[in-house]
Design an enzyme around this catalytic site. Structure first.
Site, PDB file in Angstrom:
ATOM      1  N   GLU A  79     -46.340 -49.567 -14.020  1.00 42.12           N
ATOM      2  CA  GLU A  79     -47.566 -49.056 -13.407  1.00 42.12           C
ATOM      3  C   GLU A  79     -47.281 -48.648 -11.959  1.00 42.12           C
ATOM      4  OE1 GLU A  79     -50.620 -52.184 -12.491  1.00 42.12           O
ATOM      5  OE2 GLU A  79     -49.474 -53.337 -13.962  1.00 42.12           O
ATOM      6  N   CYS A 111     -49.949 -54.338 -16.882  1.00 42.07           N
ATOM      7  CA  CYS A 111     -48.804 -55.239 -17.035  1.00 42.07           C
ATOM      8  C   CYS A 111     -48.339 -55.386 -18.482  1.00 42.07           C
ATOM      9  CB  CYS A 111     -49.139 -56.616 -16.465  1.00 42.07           C
ATOM     10  SG  CYS A 111     -49.545 -56.577 -14.709  1.00 42.07           S
ATOM     11  N   HIS A 233     -47.434 -63.983 -19.124  1.00 46.86           N
ATOM     12  CA  HIS A 233     -47.429 -63.074 -17.985  1.00 46.86           C
ATOM     13  C   HIS A 233     -47.956 -63.850 -16.787  1.00 46.86           C
ATOM     14  CE1 HIS A 233     -48.431 -59.912 -15.243  1.00 46.86           C
ATOM     15  NE2 HIS A 233     -49.739 -60.084 -15.394  1.00 46.86           N
TER      16      HIS A 233
END
Length: 387
Positions: A79, A111, A233
């Site tokens: 990103e 993400c 994450h």
């Protein structure tokens, strides 16, 4: 046929700022950053370090160990894209001198990008078992100097080689996915830093974790106690801890202790590097592999989350002898050799990196010899060089 992760390459920039120094400069109790957020240091990218250069450097970590002629696909998840049209993967492909027949492109969903690429690479290798695929996640997390999200910034890249009969992690069939069109985090085209609704994003993250983890266990007929580790994450490590606590609710003491202990191992790198968006989950995987001993066939659960929002839970089994594919000493050396910045130095470098250099201006890197860097533009074309 088993398909999965055969190699992992890691790179983070050569500078960092200490969270205690940052807290004191912001007139905040350091424990708010160290304990409340769960971060110790944050990697800082300068003007010569971008998603492409970091992706090249991460891939070079294992490049000479593999059969380069068998690479048939390269996917770049980010990103922090450097071009609105051309994929970052083409710059990497050129630097590595990959053959023209290699299919290559870039994917984006906050993400979640590296995970999306990983799933496509897995399917590619299943259809082409004699070929391998490289999937890169590379990002610079920026919220701005002296902003609420400042402490959750970072920079780095993870590169994965996906192939049949993998040497590190064999991916299992099946996954649980969940998505909604929401605004917890986003970056419009006219913004150089992200916009985020912090508390809302935390709630969504944990809600999506519960949904996908529960659905995955139902799909596979498994229980929480079947997992040796559950990794996440990590936009900041405390958030992953909250997810892990949800996972162990109501579990026996042995299961709870095992999952929480292995989560601690998985967050060590993130505490030193910060948020690296698409690559964050896979830095957690590498940190787990390098900071604990896992028995062959240990079941790992992986939770991937990308704001906006898309989440997926899937799993893999540890391959016997995975340790031989890792280089923990080199990873520790990379982290320990970084230059510590004062807060004022960090602010200057951060703000300078946000500027677009004049066309024709040549940038000079202070990285180690052999590392790739962004050298500026020539006739509006990005230039990458090896120091």
């Amino acid at each position: 046929m088993q398909v999965g992760i055969d190699q992992i390459g890691f790179y983070t920039p050569n500078k960092y700022v200490d969270m205690v120094d940052l807290a004191e400069a912001r007139n905040v109790d350091p424990n708010k950053f160290l304990i409340g957020i769960g971060q110790k240091k944050m990697s800082v990218a300068d003007q010569t370090q971008d998603a492409v250069s970091m992706g090249i450097n991460a891939t070079l970590r294992y490049w000479n160990k593999i059969d380069q002629d068998k690479v048939g696909l390269m996917i770049f998840g980010t990103e922090s894209s450097v071009d609105q049209s051309k994929s970052a993967s083409l710059f990497v492909k050129s630097a590595l001198h990959l053959k023209p027949e290699v299919r290559t492109f870039e994917v984006k969903e906050a993400c979640f990008g590296l995970t999306a690429g990983l799933m496509m690479a897995r399917d590619f290798v299943r259809v082409h078992p004699d070929q391998s695929a490289i999937v890169i996640g590379s990002d610079i997390a920026r919220y701005g100097v002296n902003t609420p999200g400042e402490v959750t910034q970072g920079a780095g890249s993870i590169s994965l080689l996906i192939k049949s009969d993998p040497s590190i992690l064999s991916l299992n069939d099946g996954h649980s996915a969940y998505s909604e069109d929401i605004n917890d985090f986003w970056r419009p085209n006219n913004h150089t830093t992200a916009l985020v609704e912090g508390k809302y994003s935390t709630q969504v993250y944990l809600d999506f974790f519960s949904k996908t983890f529960g659905a995955y266990k139902e799909l596979k007929g498994w229980k929480t106690q079947d997992f040796s580790a559950i990794i996440c994450h990590l936009p900041y490590t405390k958030l992953g801890l909250k997810a892990n606590r949800l996972a162990v609710e109501g579990q026996d003491e042995e299961t709870s202790e095992r999952l929480l202990t292995n989560f601690e191992a998985s967050k060590q790198m993130s505490m030193q590097v910060g948020n690296i968006y698409t690559a964050s989950l896979y830095m957690s995987l590498l940190s787990l592999l390098e900071n604990t001993d896992l028995a062959p066939n240990s079941l790992l659960g992986l939770f991937s989350y990308g704001s906006g929002a898309m989440a997926e839970f899937y799993s893999g089994n540890i391959v016997d002898g995975y340790e031989e594919q890792l280089d923990p000493e080199a990873d520790r050396l990379m982290l320990s050799e970084r230059q510590k910045l004062s807060v004022s130095e960090y602010e200057k470098i951060f703000n300078k990196a946000m500027e677009v250099p004049e066309d024709g201006q040549e940038l000079i890197s202070d990285e180690k010899p052999g590392r790739w860097y962004f050298a500026g533009t020539k006739n509006e074309v990005r230039q990458y060089k090896q120091k």
